[in-house]
Design a protein around this motif. Structure first.
Motif, PDB file in Angstrom:
ATOM      1  N   ARG A   1       0.380  12.622  -9.001  1.00 46.43           N
ATOM      2  CA  ARG A   1      -0.287  13.881  -8.700  1.00 46.43           C
ATOM      3  C   ARG A   1       0.654  15.064  -8.945  1.00 46.43           C
ATOM      4  O   ARG A   1       0.280  16.081  -9.516  1.00 46.43           O
ATOM      5  CB  ARG A   1      -0.774  13.887  -7.260  1.00 46.43           C
ATOM      6  CG  ARG A   1      -1.549  15.154  -6.888  1.00 46.43           C
ATOM      7  CD  ARG A   1      -2.200  15.088  -5.529  1.00 46.43           C
ATOM      8  NE  ARG A   1      -1.206  14.897  -4.472  1.00 46.43           N
ATOM      9  CZ  ARG A   1      -1.026  13.757  -3.793  1.00 46.43           C
ATOM     10  NH1 ARG A   1      -1.790  12.696  -4.095  1.00 46.43           N
ATOM     11  NH2 ARG A   1      -0.125  13.664  -2.852  1.00 46.43           N
TER      12      ARG A   1
ATOM     13  N   MET B   1       1.183   7.248  -6.434  1.00 44.08           N
ATOM     14  CA  MET B   1       0.089   8.207  -6.619  1.00 44.08           C
ATOM     15  C   MET B   1       0.550   9.626  -6.322  1.00 44.08           C
ATOM     16  O   MET B   1       0.144  10.576  -7.009  1.00 44.08           O
ATOM     17  CB  MET B   1      -1.090   7.828  -5.724  1.00 44.08           C
ATOM     18  CG  MET B   1      -1.797   6.539  -6.166  1.00 44.08           C
ATOM     19  SD  MET B   1      -3.175   6.082  -5.092  1.00 44.08           S
ATOM     20  CE  MET B   1      -4.263   7.483  -5.314  1.00 44.08           C
ATOM     21  N   ASP B   2       1.410   9.773  -5.302  1.00 43.37           N
ATOM     22  CA  ASP B   2       1.941  11.106  -5.003  1.00 43.37           C
ATOM     23  C   ASP B   2       2.759  11.636  -6.173  1.00 43.37           C
ATOM     24  O   ASP B   2       2.685  12.819  -6.520  1.00 43.37           O
ATOM     25  CB  ASP B   2       2.809  11.046  -3.742  1.00 43.37           C
ATOM     26  CG  ASP B   2       1.972  10.895  -2.473  1.00 43.37           C
ATOM     27  OD1 ASP B   2       0.767  11.234  -2.542  1.00 43.37           O
ATOM     28  OD2 ASP B   2       2.508  10.438  -1.453  1.00 43.37           O
TER      29      ASP B   2
ATOM     30  N   VAL C   1       2.126   1.940  -3.517  1.00 41.89           N
ATOM     31  CA  VAL C   1       1.076   2.509  -4.383  1.00 41.89           C
ATOM     32  C   VAL C   1       0.828   3.962  -4.025  1.00 41.89           C
ATOM     33  O   VAL C   1       0.656   4.829  -4.899  1.00 41.89           O
ATOM     34  CB  VAL C   1      -0.214   1.682  -4.274  1.00 41.89           C
ATOM     35  CG1 VAL C   1      -1.348   2.352  -5.062  1.00 41.89           C
ATOM     36  CG2 VAL C   1       0.018   0.266  -4.782  1.00 41.89           C
ATOM     37  N   ASP C   2       0.813   4.288  -2.704  1.00 44.54           N
ATOM     38  CA  ASP C   2       0.609   5.673  -2.289  1.00 44.54           C
ATOM     39  C   ASP C   2       1.732   6.566  -2.813  1.00 44.54           C
ATOM     40  O   ASP C   2       1.505   7.706  -3.234  1.00 44.54           O
ATOM     41  CB  ASP C   2       0.554   5.762  -0.758  1.00 44.54           C
ATOM     42  CG  ASP C   2      -0.729   5.159  -0.201  1.00 44.54           C
ATOM     43  OD1 ASP C   2      -1.695   5.026  -0.980  1.00 44.54           O
ATOM     44  OD2 ASP C   2      -0.770   4.831   1.012  1.00 44.54           O
ATOM     45  N   ALA C   3       2.981   6.047  -2.769  1.00 45.59           N
ATOM     46  CA  ALA C   3       4.108   6.831  -3.267  1.00 45.59           C
ATOM     47  C   ALA C   3       3.982   7.089  -4.765  1.00 45.59           C
ATOM     48  O   ALA C   3       4.274   8.191  -5.246  1.00 45.59           O
ATOM     49  CB  ALA C   3       5.419   6.100  -2.946  1.00 45.59           C
TER      50      ALA C   3
ATOM     51  N   ALA D   1       0.830  -1.201   0.000  1.00 45.34           N
ATOM     52  CA  ALA D   1       0.000   0.000   0.000  1.00 45.34           C
ATOM     53  C   ALA D   1       0.863   1.248   0.000  1.00 45.34           C
ATOM     54  O   ALA D   1       0.548   2.251  -0.656  1.00 45.34           O
ATOM     55  CB  ALA D   1      -0.935  -0.006   1.215  1.00 45.34           C
ATOM     56  N   GLU D   2       1.996   1.185   0.772  1.00 44.88           N
ATOM     57  CA  GLU D   2       2.884   2.335   0.820  1.00 44.88           C
ATOM     58  C   GLU D   2       3.495   2.626  -0.542  1.00 44.88           C
ATOM     59  O   GLU D   2       3.653   3.786  -0.952  1.00 44.88           O
ATOM     60  CB  GLU D   2       4.007   2.101   1.843  1.00 44.88           C
ATOM     61  CG  GLU D   2       3.545   2.079   3.298  1.00 44.88           C
ATOM     62  CD  GLU D   2       2.872   0.774   3.678  1.00 44.88           C
ATOM     63  OE1 GLU D   2       2.916  -0.184   2.844  1.00 44.88           O
ATOM     64  OE2 GLU D   2       2.273   0.705   4.763  1.00 44.88           O
TER      65      GLU D   2
END
Length: 364
Positions: free
Chosen positions: A357, A353-354, A349-351, A346-347
């Motif tokens: 963005r 996405m950041d 994927v979040d990175a 999850a970490e």
């Protein structure tokens, strides 16, 4: 043996006396008038003293008068009607938006060349409410004349030529109005549906199906089916859509499908929040609801054909470091990037996405 009397020729004086006696007898009463005298007198009264050319002209005038009476009785003769005697909205108009550029062109043409085509009106049964004459077709022409009349201070363009029709019923008048607009300047998809829904609301037809069948009787079966969908949009969202005529056919059909799936309230809420200033903005406000409705399972109780599931398209997988693979997908909800492999967390994927963005916001 009796002696024969010799006949003598009467003198001129005696003949005059005889003629005078006959005249006195004839003047005493009609019973003594010989029939031939009546025949002669009647023939004299009906004798045509006019020359041949004048008799031919009189015959033509009589034939022309008969044709004019016949054409007038059929509503084929245009008459000049004062503008103030015509009510434009006695019928619920099918056309909503008038193109201002086209209106200016029409006004210029009328002011220079006059009105080339009369409008159509009929005499309503309730003139106290609907006016002396109610408009059937020619809304743009009537509007142009009224604007020109206003620009002239009421001095010019006070009347308009019109055919006075006898439609027989309000339904026939609506058919005439729609046919005229379809031929001269096609209605938008929404305007077609609105015309059918409004006819039901006004009590002209009991159902939308019957309204569409009569008003658009010359349309194909497929087109009538679409118009019923457009009518549903007006029924559910007509009071919320300010720019409905800007929706194209595909958008209208998708919107109608969402309404049939029970998304009316959510669509109304989206429109209320958005306060769209154009057709594009209104559509953008509704699009997420429409897409959600398209991706939701269909309620069998609502009937209709089952939806065909949209196939998800995937690109070839690409392997990156640490055994992770990425893959682009495209489906009903749009594009997505799929990560797979034992190292995906999850970490991670979040990175990603950041970073995405930051890329979209700053362009690099």
């Amino acid at each position: 043996m009796a002696r024969r009397r010799q006949l003598e020729t009467p003198s001129p004086e005696a003949l005059k006396e005889i003629e005078a006696g006959i005249d006195r007898d004839l003047s005493r009463g009609p019973g003594l008038r010989p029939p031939i005298a009546d025949v002669v007198a009647d023939a004299a009264r009906h004798a045509d003293p006019m020359p041949q050319a004048d008799r031919e002209a009189a015959a033509r005038d009589k034939a022309d008068a008969e044709r004019l009476r016949d054409a007038t009785s059929k509503g084929l003769v245009a008459v000049e009607i004062p503008l103030e005697e015509i009510t434009a909205d006695a019928l619920n108009r099918d056309r909503i938006v008038l193109d201002e550029e086209e209106m200016q062109e029409l006004m210029t043409s009328v002011s220079v060349n006059g009105l080339r085509l009369p409008i159509e009106v009929f005499e309503p049964l309730n003139p106290e409410d609907a006016g002396k004459y109610a408009l059937v077709s020619g809304y743009r022409r009537l509007t142009a004349l009224r604007r020109l009349n206003g620009l002239s201070g009421g001095e010019r363009f006070q009347t308009i030529p019109a055919f006075i029709r006898e439609p027989g019923s309000l339904a026939n008048a609506l058919v005439s109005m729609i046919e005229e607009n379809e031929i001269r300047s096609g209605l938008s998809q929404y305007e077609r549906g609105r015309a059918a829904a409004s006819a039901v609301h006004d009590g002209v037809f009991p159902t939308v199906d019957e309204a569409v069948a009569v008003l658009f009787q010359n349309a194909s079966k497929a087109k009538r089916s679409k118009i019923r969908s457009f009518a549903l949009i007006h029924e559910e969202l007509g009071d919320m859509l300010a720019h409905a005529t800007g929706l194209n056919e595909r958008q209208c059909l998708r919107l109608a499908a969402a309404l049939r799936s029970g998304w009316a309230e959510r669509l109304r809420t989206a429109l209320e929040r958005a306060e769209g200033r154009s057709a594009a903005e209104e559509w953008e406000a509704m699009l997420p609801m429409v897409e959600d409705a398209e991706g939701a399972p269909q309620d069998p109780s609502r009937g209709g054909r089952p939806k065909t599931a949209q196939k998800v398209e995937r690109t070839r997988k690409t392997r990156v470091a640490s055994g992770i693979t990425i893959e682009r997908e495209y489906g009903p909800g749009g594009y997505a990037i799929r990560f797979s492999g034992g190292e995906v967390t999850a970490e991670l994927v979040d990175a990603v996405m950041d970073n995405v963005r930051h890329l979209l916001e700053h362009g690099g």
